[in-house]
Design a protein around this motif. Structure first.
Motif, short mmCIF file in Angstrom:
data_model
loop_
_atom_site.label_atom_id
_atom_site.label_comp_id
_atom_site.label_asym_id
_atom_site.label_seq_id
_atom_site.Cartn_x
_atom_site.Cartn_y
_atom_site.Cartn_z
N ASN A 179 0.85 -1.20 0.00
CA ASN A 179 0.00 0.00 0.00
C ASN A 179 0.88 1.25 0.00
O ASN A 179 0.75 2.13 0.83
N THR A 180 1.82 1.28 -0.93
CA THR A 180 2.77 2.38 -1.02
C THR A 180 2.21 3.48 -1.91
O THR A 180 1.85 3.22 -3.05
N SER A 181 2.12 4.69 -1.40
CA SER A 181 1.56 5.76 -2.22
C SER A 181 2.53 6.13 -3.35
O SER A 181 3.75 6.01 -3.22
N ALA A 182 1.96 6.60 -4.45
CA ALA A 182 2.79 7.02 -5.59
C ALA A 182 3.69 8.18 -5.20
O ALA A 182 4.81 8.31 -5.68
N SER A 183 3.20 9.04 -4.30
CA SER A 183 4.02 10.18 -3.84
C SER A 183 5.27 9.71 -3.12
O SER A 183 6.34 10.30 -3.25
N GLY A 238 -1.84 12.25 2.53
CA GLY A 238 -3.12 12.41 1.86
C GLY A 238 -3.60 11.12 1.21
O GLY A 238 -4.79 10.93 0.98
N ASP A 239 -2.67 10.21 0.94
CA ASP A 239 -3.00 8.91 0.36
C ASP A 239 -3.04 7.83 1.44
O ASP A 239 -2.89 6.64 1.15
N TRP A 240 -3.21 8.27 2.71
CA TRP A 240 -3.42 7.36 3.84
C TRP A 240 -2.17 6.52 4.13
O TRP A 240 -2.25 5.35 4.47
N ASN A 241 -0.99 7.12 3.99
CA ASN A 241 0.28 6.48 4.37
C ASN A 241 0.97 7.36 5.40
O ASN A 241 0.88 8.59 5.34
N LEU A 242 1.70 6.73 6.34
CA LEU A 242 2.53 7.50 7.28
C LEU A 242 3.76 6.68 7.64
O LEU A 242 3.82 6.05 8.69
N PRO A 243 4.77 6.70 6.76
CA PRO A 243 6.01 5.96 7.05
C PRO A 243 6.71 6.55 8.28
O PRO A 243 6.90 7.76 8.37
N LYS A 244 7.09 5.68 9.21
CA LYS A 244 7.65 6.14 10.49
C LYS A 244 8.89 6.99 10.30
O LYS A 244 9.04 8.04 10.94
N GLU A 245 9.79 6.55 9.45
CA GLU A 245 11.06 7.26 9.26
C GLU A 245 10.83 8.68 8.73
O GLU A 245 11.44 9.65 9.21
N PRO A 268 -1.98 7.41 9.90
CA PRO A 268 -2.31 8.39 8.85
C PRO A 268 -3.61 9.12 9.10
O PRO A 268 -3.73 10.31 8.80
N GLU A 269 -4.61 8.44 9.70
CA GLU A 269 -5.89 9.11 9.93
C GLU A 269 -5.76 10.22 10.99
O GLU A 269 -6.38 11.28 10.87
N LYS A 270 -4.94 9.98 12.02
CA LYS A 270 -4.70 11.04 13.01
C LYS A 270 -3.97 12.21 12.36
O LYS A 270 -4.27 13.38 12.63
N ALA A 271 -3.00 11.89 11.51
CA ALA A 271 -2.26 12.94 10.82
C ALA A 271 -3.18 13.75 9.91
O ALA A 271 -3.06 14.97 9.81
N LEU A 272 -4.13 13.07 9.28
CA LEU A 272 -5.04 13.73 8.35
C LEU A 272 -6.06 14.64 9.04
O LEU A 272 -6.40 15.70 8.51
N PHE A 273 -6.56 14.21 10.20
CA PHE A 273 -7.71 14.90 10.77
C PHE A 273 -7.46 15.53 12.14
O PHE A 273 -8.37 16.13 12.72
N GLU A 274 -6.22 15.44 12.64
CA GLU A 274 -5.95 16.02 13.96
C GLU A 274 -4.70 16.91 13.98
O GLU A 274 -4.22 17.26 15.05
N LYS A 285 -13.74 11.62 -2.59
CA LYS A 285 -12.56 11.14 -1.86
C LYS A 285 -12.48 11.75 -0.47
O LYS A 285 -12.30 11.05 0.53
N GLU A 286 -12.64 13.08 -0.40
CA GLU A 286 -12.52 13.77 0.88
C GLU A 286 -13.62 13.34 1.86
O GLU A 286 -13.36 13.11 3.05
N LEU A 287 -14.86 13.23 1.36
CA LEU A 287 -15.96 12.80 2.21
C LEU A 287 -15.73 11.38 2.72
O LEU A 287 -15.91 11.08 3.91
N SER A 288 -15.33 10.49 1.81
CA SER A 288 -15.11 9.09 2.19
C SER A 288 -14.06 8.96 3.27
O SER A 288 -14.25 8.25 4.27
N ASN A 289 -12.95 9.67 3.10
CA ASN A 289 -11.86 9.60 4.07
C ASN A 289 -12.29 10.14 5.44
O ASN A 289 -12.02 9.53 6.47
N GLU A 290 -12.95 11.30 5.44
CA GLU A 290 -13.32 11.91 6.72
C GLU A 290 -14.40 11.09 7.44
O GLU A 290 -14.37 10.93 8.66
#
Length: 248
Positions: free
Chosen positions: A82-86, A106-113, A133-139, A228-233
């Motif tokens: 599940n690696t984002s293209a970015s 934004g693509d629901w990834n949060l690599p620790k490093e 990633p969800e905490k990063a996105l919405f908090e 996309k934005e509605l679905s994620n939130e």
């Protein structure tokens, strides 16, 4: 652009697909040395054959077989990746980490490093205790920045391309978040107008959600697409519901 200081961006909006009919003429008119396709799940073989230019295709959707293309997709070797293209692009050319993190988180990834590296540079945007990633996105403030850029990319193609050009002149995320430069202020103000429309839509969805396991909402196609934005939130707010968002 930050890497080469040149190139022409082409928006793929209506359908996530590259076809000969829709895109060959754009390639011919610009006469590029190479064509890079980022995060598009389907590219027709007819397009690749027609343009007669080297094609580099970076994606993370279901892998496809195509000839005469350099195709990079982690799911070829690991179907569950599940690696984002970015993240793939950043691992190749590096560049400003804050721009990369907009795409990655934004693509629901949060690599620790990368999260740790980003926290050292921008601790106010992504605190150390944020580990999903969800905490990063919405908090977080990073999440706010992601929304700004996401809304910036909506609307007429000419307006979007103008914003992208302005974005190439921005060197720091606080220029946008704190509106400290004319460029940052422009991006913020334009996104804010679109955000108001999104917020109204989100309120309507939440108001009619009910107690059912299924949260379903259909909105009219004459509005901008916020699927996309509605679905994620909604996924973040109601993790135990089955969510179906559709645009007529």
């Amino acid at each position: 652009y930050k890497y080469k200081k040149e190139g022409k961006g082409v928006i793929v909006k209506t359908q996530p697909k590259i076809t000969k009919e829709n895109f060959s003429q754009r390639v011919d008119s610009y006469e590029p040395d190479k064509v890079f396709i980022m995060d598009v799940p389907v590219v027709d073989q007819d397009f690749i054959d027609d343009i007669n230019v080297p094609v580099i295709w970076i994606d993370h959707h279901e892998p496809l077989d195509r000839d005469n293309v350099k195709y990079f997709n982690p799911r070829i070797h690991n179907p569950g990746a599940n690696t984002s293209a970015s993240l793939i692009c950043y691992s190749i050319v590096k560049g400003p980490l804050w721009i990369a993190m907009i795409g990655i988180v934004g693509d629901w990834n949060l690599p620790k490093e990368l999260a740790e590296k980003f926290n050292k540079k921008f601790p106010k945007l992504l605190p150390k205790d944020v580990d999903t990633p969800e905490k990063a996105l919405f908090e977080t403030e990073l999440g706010k920045l992601i929304k700004i850029v996401s809304f910036m990319l909506k609307g007429k193609a000419g307006d979007v391309l103008k914003c992208i050009k302005i974005l190439t002149r921005i060197d720091d995320p606080y220029e946008i978040l704190d509106q400290t430069t004319p460029q940052g202020k422009y991006i913020y103000k334009r996104s804010e107008k679109i955000k108001n429309d999104y917020d109204d839509l989100l309120k309507q969805v939440i108001k009619g959600k009910g107690k059912d396991k299924l949260l379903k909402y259909v909105y009219h196609g004459n509005r901008m697409s916020f699927t996309k934005e509605l679905s994620n939130e909604l996924l973040y707010k109601y993790p135990n519901k089955i969510i179906l968002i559709a645009r007529e």
